[in-house]
Design a protein around this motif. Structure first.
Motif, PDB file in Angstrom:
ATOM      1  N   GLN A  70      -6.320   1.991   4.451  1.00  0.00           N
ATOM      2  CA  GLN A  70      -5.405   2.905   3.762  1.00  0.00           C
ATOM      3  C   GLN A  70      -5.408   2.681   2.252  1.00  0.00           C
ATOM      4  O   GLN A  70      -4.896   3.505   1.491  1.00  0.00           O
ATOM      5  CB  GLN A  70      -3.967   2.691   4.247  1.00  0.00           C
ATOM      6  CG  GLN A  70      -3.750   2.854   5.734  1.00  0.00           C
ATOM      7  CD  GLN A  70      -2.328   2.481   6.105  1.00  0.00           C
ATOM      8  OE1 GLN A  70      -1.370   2.988   5.544  1.00  0.00           O
ATOM      9  NE2 GLN A  70      -2.182   1.586   7.059  1.00  0.00           N
ATOM     10  N   ALA A  71      -5.966   1.550   1.818  1.00  0.00           N
ATOM     11  CA  ALA A  71      -5.845   1.148   0.412  1.00  0.00           C
ATOM     12  C   ALA A  71      -7.048   1.579  -0.408  1.00  0.00           C
ATOM     13  O   ALA A  71      -8.173   1.679   0.096  1.00  0.00           O
ATOM     14  CB  ALA A  71      -5.692  -0.367   0.335  1.00  0.00           C
ATOM     15  N   TYR A  72      -6.783   1.819  -1.698  1.00  0.00           N
ATOM     16  CA  TYR A  72      -7.849   2.098  -2.650  1.00  0.00           C
ATOM     17  C   TYR A  72      -8.144   0.817  -3.429  1.00  0.00           C
ATOM     18  O   TYR A  72      -8.153   0.790  -4.652  1.00  0.00           O
ATOM     19  CB  TYR A  72      -7.439   3.225  -3.598  1.00  0.00           C
ATOM     20  CG  TYR A  72      -7.208   4.540  -2.910  1.00  0.00           C
ATOM     21  CD1 TYR A  72      -8.273   5.379  -2.590  1.00  0.00           C
ATOM     22  CD2 TYR A  72      -5.929   4.951  -2.553  1.00  0.00           C
ATOM     23  CE1 TYR A  72      -8.071   6.585  -1.936  1.00  0.00           C
ATOM     24  CE2 TYR A  72      -5.713   6.157  -1.898  1.00  0.00           C
ATOM     25  CZ  TYR A  72      -6.788   6.976  -1.602  1.00  0.00           C
ATOM     26  OH  TYR A  72      -6.582   8.156  -0.951  1.00  0.00           O
ATOM     27  N   SER A  73      -8.366  -0.252  -2.708  1.00  0.00           N
ATOM     28  CA  SER A  73      -8.555  -1.562  -3.321  1.00  0.00           C
ATOM     29  C   SER A  73      -9.774  -2.234  -2.724  1.00  0.00           C
ATOM     30  O   SER A  73     -10.220  -1.903  -1.626  1.00  0.00           O
ATOM     31  CB  SER A  73      -7.320  -2.455  -3.072  1.00  0.00           C
ATOM     32  OG  SER A  73      -6.134  -1.802  -3.411  1.00  0.00           O
ATOM     33  N   ASP A  77       0.383  -2.335  -7.495  1.00  0.00           N
ATOM     34  CA  ASP A  77      -0.891  -2.481  -8.200  1.00  0.00           C
ATOM     35  C   ASP A  77      -1.709  -3.599  -7.531  1.00  0.00           C
ATOM     36  O   ASP A  77      -1.714  -4.742  -7.972  1.00  0.00           O
ATOM     37  CB  ASP A  77      -0.635  -2.790  -9.672  1.00  0.00           C
ATOM     38  CG  ASP A  77      -1.884  -2.611 -10.533  1.00  0.00           C
ATOM     39  OD1 ASP A  77      -2.976  -2.424  -9.964  1.00  0.00           O
ATOM     40  OD2 ASP A  77      -1.758  -2.643 -11.768  1.00  0.00           O
ATOM     41  N   GLU A 122       2.575   1.890  -3.273  1.00  0.00           N
ATOM     42  CA  GLU A 122       1.630   1.985  -4.393  1.00  0.00           C
ATOM     43  C   GLU A 122       1.777   0.851  -5.401  1.00  0.00           C
ATOM     44  O   GLU A 122       1.800   1.070  -6.617  1.00  0.00           O
ATOM     45  CB  GLU A 122       1.757   3.341  -5.092  1.00  0.00           C
ATOM     46  CG  GLU A 122       1.459   4.504  -4.150  1.00  0.00           C
ATOM     47  CD  GLU A 122       1.533   5.861  -4.832  1.00  0.00           C
ATOM     48  OE1 GLU A 122       2.043   5.933  -5.968  1.00  0.00           O
ATOM     49  OE2 GLU A 122       1.089   6.854  -4.228  1.00  0.00           O
ATOM     50  N   ILE A 173       0.843  -1.204   0.000  1.00  0.00           N
ATOM     51  CA  ILE A 173       0.000   0.000   0.000  1.00  0.00           C
ATOM     52  C   ILE A 173       0.878   1.253   0.000  1.00  0.00           C
ATOM     53  O   ILE A 173       0.669   2.174  -0.792  1.00  0.00           O
ATOM     54  CB  ILE A 173      -0.943   0.007   1.218  1.00  0.00           C
ATOM     55  CG1 ILE A 173      -1.948  -1.145   1.122  1.00  0.00           C
ATOM     56  CG2 ILE A 173      -1.686   1.342   1.315  1.00  0.00           C
ATOM     57  CD1 ILE A 173      -2.746  -1.383   2.405  1.00  0.00           C
ATOM     58  N   LYS A 174       1.869   1.264   0.879  1.00  0.00           N
ATOM     59  CA  LYS A 174       2.740   2.436   1.041  1.00  0.00           C
ATOM     60  C   LYS A 174       3.467   2.783  -0.246  1.00  0.00           C
ATOM     61  O   LYS A 174       3.602   3.964  -0.604  1.00  0.00           O
ATOM     62  CB  LYS A 174       3.742   2.165   2.159  1.00  0.00           C
ATOM     63  CG  LYS A 174       4.688   3.313   2.448  1.00  0.00           C
ATOM     64  CD  LYS A 174       5.622   2.956   3.598  1.00  0.00           C
ATOM     65  CE  LYS A 174       6.618   4.070   3.885  1.00  0.00           C
ATOM     66  NZ  LYS A 174       7.531   3.691   5.000  1.00  0.00           N
TER      67      LYS A 174
END
Length: 254
Positions: free
Chosen positions: A67-70, A47, A45, A42-43
């Motif tokens: 924290q993730a955009y997943s 994929d 970035e 995550i930190k």
């Protein structure tokens, strides 16, 4: 969050295939496991396609996956364990898409080149140490063990997210370095080899280490600037490749 409870779920079946090299190559994805590795992904970035959390760990690991955009999926302990290669799964995994670094290496800082390193623990340790030593990147030569092997990834401790790791032909990288007047050091115990202590600290160089049993291929050693050895004072015949490379990386690059 969606909860998956069946081991026969289509997505679960696809994730299980990522435990094999063939499956990873076909899907161009790999699995990571542990709070630390997922945090590092995550930190830096990576994929991330999806984060997988065991049902009993949802609250404990909320500070990570939030924290993730997943996508985040919750699974049973049975499913989580089936995706883990260890006896004590930690309850959080992520599926990462495989992507080679966008930029190639410049040679402005040292580069580590690996010739047929076979042990996944050694590979992970070599990448982690190159990261710690401040190297620009690592080249995985032909015959080197899979970067995305679970044991390799555990040994990197996330360093493969920090440092460029490329697959390549060492025979083609040697001319690249030579054209930039960058010295190339092999590791060997033959008559050409000199003690690493005779090399002055440098800011730019290529360091080649090889197979645990056979060392660096002879055809590669013929193309190096110098081949180095580490003097051994005790009775051991040789050093583990990751230990030897660590000594050389930290000693030559200061």
């Amino acid at each position: 969050m969606e909860i998956i409870e069946s081991t026969q779920n289509k997505r679960v079946k696809e994730w299980k295939k990522l435990l094999t090299r063939k499956g990873r190559r076909k899907q161009e994805k790999y699995l990571i496991e542990s709070p630390h590795l997922v945090e590092e992904a995550i930190k830096f970035e990576a994929d991330i396609e999806v984060i997988i959390v065991r049902k009993d760990k949802v609250e404990e690991y909320a500070f990570i996956y939030e924290q993730a955009y997943s996508d985040v999926l919750v699974v049973t302990k049975e499913i989580s364990n089936s995706l883990s290669d260890s006896m004590s799964g930690q309850g959080i995994l992520a599926v990462i898409k495989i992507t080679e670094p966008a930029k190639t290496l410049t040679g402005d800082k040292p580069i580590l080149l690996l010739d047929e390193v076979q042990d996944p623990g050694n590979l992970g340790t070599l990448i982690r140490t190159a990261d710690a030593a401040g190297f620009e990147g690592v080249i995985l030569g032909e015959g080197t063990v899979d970067l995305y092997n679970a044991k390799t990834l555990r040994s990197t401790q996330g360093s493969h997210f920090h440092i460029s790791v490329l697959h390549g032909d060492i025979h083609k990288w040697i001319p690249f370095l030579s054209e930039k007047n960058i010295p190339i050091y092999g590791t060997a115990l033959d008559e050409r080899a000199i003690s690493f202590r005779s090399i002055e600290p440098q800011e730019r160089f290529g360091l080649i280490v090889g197979n645990e049993g056979n060392g660096v291929n002879a055809s590669i050693l013929k193309k190096t600037t110098e081949n180095l050895y580490i003097p051994i004072k005790g009775q051991a015949e040789s050093l583990n490749v990751a230990i030897a490379a660590s000594i050389l990386m930290f000693d030559i690059y200061r």
